[in-house]
Write a protein that holds these residues in place. Structure first.
Motif, PDB file in Angstrom:
ATOM      1  N   THR A  75      21.236   2.326   8.793  1.00  0.00           N
ATOM      2  CA  THR A  75      21.190   0.988   9.781  1.00  0.00           C
ATOM      3  C   THR A  75      19.753   0.663  10.067  1.00  0.00           C
ATOM      4  O   THR A  75      19.506  -0.165  10.666  1.00  0.00           O
ATOM      5  N   SER A  76      18.750   0.862   9.098  1.00  0.00           N
ATOM      6  CA  SER A  76      17.525   0.525   9.327  1.00  0.00           C
ATOM      7  C   SER A  76      16.829   0.147   7.978  1.00  0.00           C
ATOM      8  O   SER A  76      17.256   0.790   6.900  1.00  0.00           O
ATOM      9  N   THR A  77      15.611  -0.466   8.172  1.00  0.00           N
ATOM     10  CA  THR A  77      14.686  -0.815   7.003  1.00  0.00           C
ATOM     11  C   THR A  77      13.324  -0.372   7.553  1.00  0.00           C
ATOM     12  O   THR A  77      12.873  -0.803   8.345  1.00  0.00           O
ATOM     13  N   VAL A  78      12.804   0.570   6.805  1.00  0.00           N
ATOM     14  CA  VAL A  78      11.384   1.277   6.963  1.00  0.00           C
ATOM     15  C   VAL A  78      10.518   0.717   6.233  1.00  0.00           C
ATOM     16  O   VAL A  78      10.430   0.787   4.838  1.00  0.00           O
ATOM     17  N   TYR A  79       9.169   0.488   6.861  1.00  0.00           N
ATOM     18  CA  TYR A  79       8.166   0.039   6.055  1.00  0.00           C
ATOM     19  C   TYR A  79       6.986   1.103   6.279  1.00  0.00           C
ATOM     20  O   TYR A  79       6.872   1.631   7.182  1.00  0.00           O
ATOM     21  N   TYR A  80       6.145   1.412   5.043  1.00  0.00           N
ATOM     22  CA  TYR A  80       5.257   2.171   5.114  1.00  0.00           C
ATOM     23  C   TYR A  80       4.064   1.304   4.755  1.00  0.00           C
ATOM     24  O   TYR A  80       3.799   0.776   3.812  1.00  0.00           O
ATOM     25  N   ILE A  81       2.927   1.712   5.645  1.00  0.00           N
ATOM     26  CA  ILE A  81       1.535   1.053   5.255  1.00  0.00           C
ATOM     27  C   ILE A  81       0.653   2.529   5.080  1.00  0.00           C
ATOM     28  O   ILE A  81       0.337   2.872   6.279  1.00  0.00           O
ATOM     29  N   LYS A  82       0.249   2.540   4.206  1.00  0.00           N
ATOM     30  CA  LYS A  82      -0.632   3.686   3.650  1.00  0.00           C
ATOM     31  C   LYS A  82      -1.960   3.384   3.082  1.00  0.00           C
ATOM     32  O   LYS A  82      -2.318   2.497   2.430  1.00  0.00           O
ATOM     33  N   ASP A  83      -2.873   4.151   3.717  1.00  0.00           N
ATOM     34  CA  ASP A  83      -4.272   3.889   3.550  1.00  0.00           C
ATOM     35  C   ASP A  83      -5.030   5.387   3.104  1.00  0.00           C
ATOM     36  O   ASP A  83      -4.690   6.300   3.553  1.00  0.00           O
ATOM     37  N   ASN A  84      -6.308   5.071   2.437  1.00  0.00           N
ATOM     38  CA  ASN A  84      -7.336   6.263   2.152  1.00  0.00           C
ATOM     39  C   ASN A  84      -8.476   6.109   3.160  1.00  0.00           C
ATOM     40  O   ASN A  84      -9.681   6.480   2.562  1.00  0.00           O
ATOM     41  N   GLY A  85      -8.489   5.654   4.319  1.00  0.00           N
ATOM     42  CA  GLY A  85      -9.513   5.306   5.200  1.00  0.00           C
ATOM     43  C   GLY A  85     -10.044   6.557   5.824  1.00  0.00           C
ATOM     44  O   GLY A  85      -9.970   7.711   5.480  1.00  0.00           O
ATOM     45  N   ILE A  86     -10.450   6.315   6.947  1.00  0.00           N
ATOM     46  CA  ILE A  86     -11.175   7.457   7.704  1.00  0.00           C
ATOM     47  C   ILE A  86     -10.239   8.373   8.471  1.00  0.00           C
ATOM     48  O   ILE A  86     -10.563   9.483   8.803  1.00  0.00           O
ATOM     49  N   GLY A  87      -8.914   7.846   8.562  1.00  0.00           N
ATOM     50  CA  GLY A  87      -8.067   8.736   9.136  1.00  0.00           C
ATOM     51  C   GLY A  87      -8.248   8.964  10.555  1.00  0.00           C
ATOM     52  O   GLY A  87      -9.075   8.388  11.163  1.00  0.00           O
ATOM     53  N   MET A  88      -7.305   9.821  11.307  1.00  0.00           N
ATOM     54  CA  MET A  88      -7.307  10.003  12.648  1.00  0.00           C
ATOM     55  C   MET A  88      -7.233  11.635  13.020  1.00  0.00           C
ATOM     56  O   MET A  88      -6.353  12.195  12.310  1.00  0.00           O
ATOM     57  N   ASP A  89      -7.609  12.301  13.965  1.00  0.00           N
ATOM     58  CA  ASP A  89      -7.227  13.703  14.311  1.00  0.00           C
ATOM     59  C   ASP A  89      -6.295  13.469  15.347  1.00  0.00           C
ATOM     60  O   ASP A  89      -6.898  13.250  16.597  1.00  0.00           O
ATOM     61  N   LEU A  90      -5.024  13.938  15.221  1.00  0.00           N
ATOM     62  CA  LEU A  90      -4.114  13.792  16.084  1.00  0.00           C
ATOM     63  C   LEU A  90      -3.377  15.170  16.681  1.00  0.00           C
ATOM     64  O   LEU A  90      -2.587  15.247  17.282  1.00  0.00           O
ATOM     65  N   THR A  91      -4.434  16.294  16.527  1.00  0.00           N
ATOM     66  CA  THR A  91      -4.027  17.478  17.030  1.00  0.00           C
ATOM     67  C   THR A  91      -4.008  17.574  18.296  1.00  0.00           C
ATOM     68  O   THR A  91      -3.349  18.452  19.018  1.00  0.00           O
ATOM     69  N   ASP A  92      -4.751  16.812  19.128  1.00  0.00           N
ATOM     70  CA  ASP A  92      -4.715  16.885  20.650  1.00  0.00           C
ATOM     71  C   ASP A  92      -3.678  16.052  21.426  1.00  0.00           C
ATOM     72  O   ASP A  92      -3.528  15.601  22.509  1.00  0.00           O
TER      73      ASP A  92
END
Length: 387
Positions: free
Chosen positions: A311-328
């Protein structure tokens, strides 16, 4: 009877009530006794000589009802001393006499039956059950009023937060989202000025770019204004093909962030249900950020593609930039939230909070995966067939 409502911020008195010092003394003595939300007596012995000597402040009849004891809210009722005079036929006392001859003691008969008056002090009229119930009812009414006012204050706080959010959205749109269509207008105008000879088709294309960008600016300002005026805006949803807008955003962002060597790949673009201007702003922020934060890579690359799932349409936006640290477990969608590695890039930390609000307006879900120095993938899930 006089009344007093006392709370942390002051008091409200109806009638001549005891002084603050006396009320404080009363509270201290009541605390030493055991009572359950209501304390009452008609023989309260005031410890203060001032209150006993002053007939206007000597109020032995006292009721204290808890309203919000944790916040220092109490209801008091005071009743003045009632001096009782009882008239007797003669002084009611016995005179004991002693008969030394018979060695016995006996009560002497009353010799006078003149009227004798006995005066009783230090008491007030006893409190009736109906009066105590009345005071309890008043306490409940005050409690309800406080709760209602608390609810009103909470709603006012929510309204204030909503207004602040609207102001932030308005300011962010002025300083950020309008840059992209303005860049498109600027580039088209510069080409008109620099290229003296151009085909009619190119002139038409540049003119269409200027008109379309101007319309985008007008639509964005209109939507933001409407959202700032009311808490709920009903948007007109329709099936939108985002491909032309995504291509325009990518092309303009290349010049805005000076990433002329950008490798931009656009895969399948499935139409999505949404409001046209909000869908544009959503992709503008996410695709624009992907290009911006990839701009310092040796080979910047951004991919956009979509897929259909149930029931959904999913979009992905992907880059090879600086990224993020989401461990916290940082919430990157908080306002003014900027990651430590974003220094050197323009921004205020408002963009992703706006993205989250727009996604909520579109009934879309947004999530992110990222690794530091490797890149980021944003996932936007649009619902199908929103009525």
């Amino acid at each position: 009877m006089v009344f007093l409502i006392k709370h942390d911020y002051g008091k409200y008195a109806l009638g001549l009530v005891p002084s603050d010092e006396i009320v404080q003394e009363i509270d201290g003595l009541i605390l030493e006794s055991s009572y359950d939300a209501l304390y009452s007596t008609n023989t309260f012995d005031h410890p203060s000589p001032e209150s006993r000597s002053n007939s206007s402040s000597f109020l032995p009849g006292i009721v204290r009802v808890d309203i919000l004891p944790s916040s220092g809210w109490y209801l008091y009722a005071f009743r003045k001393e009632r001096i009782v005079e009882e008239t007797w036929a003669g002084k009611p006392e016995k005179v004991i006499r002693y008969d030394s001859q018979n060695d016995v003691s006996f009560a002497s008969p009353r010799t006078s039956f003149e009227a004798w008056i006995e005066t009783t002090k230090g008491k007030a009229e006893p409190w009736k059950n109906t009066e105590l119930q009345f005071l309890k009812d008043i306490s409940r009414i005050v409690q309800h009023s406080i709760a209602q006012r608390g609810g009103e204050i909470e709603e006012l706080n929510k309204e204030l937060i909503r207004s602040n959010n609207a102001l932030e959205t308005f300011g962010y749109t002025l300083t950020h989202d309008l840059k992209n269509p303005l860049t498109s207008i600027q580039l088209s105008a510069q080409m008109f000025l620099r290229k003296k000879e151009m085909s009619d088709d190119l002139k038409l294309k540049l003119a269409e770019n200027i008109i379309e960008s101007s319309k985008l600016i007008n639509d964005m300002m209109d939507k933001v204004y409407k959202m700032s005026q009311v808490s709920n805006v009903e948007f007109d949803f329709e099936l939108i093909d985002p491909q032309p807008k995504i291509l325009s955003i990518a092309e303009n962002s290349k010049y805005q962030y000076e990433v002329l060597n950008l490798q931009f790949e656009l895969g399948d673009c499935i139409p999505v249900w949404g409001e046209r201007t909000l869908v544009y702003q959503l992709f503008l922020n996410i695709v624009g950020n992907a290009i911006k934060y990839s701009s310092k890579s040796s080979s910047p690359k951004v991919e956009v593609y979509s897929e259909s799932i149930e029931t959904s349409t999913v979009y992905y936006i992907k880059d090879n930039g600086i990224g993020m640290d989401l461990t916290d477990n940082s919430n990157i969608f908080e306002i003014f939230k900027r990651m430590p590695n974003t220094e050197g890039f323009e921004g205020s930390g408002i963009g992703l909070s706006i993205v989250k609000r727009i996604a909520d307006k579109l009934h879309a879900k947004i999530s992110v995966e990222s690794k530091l120095n490797l890149g980021t993938i944003f996932r936007i899930e649009f619902q199908k067939n929103i009525e």
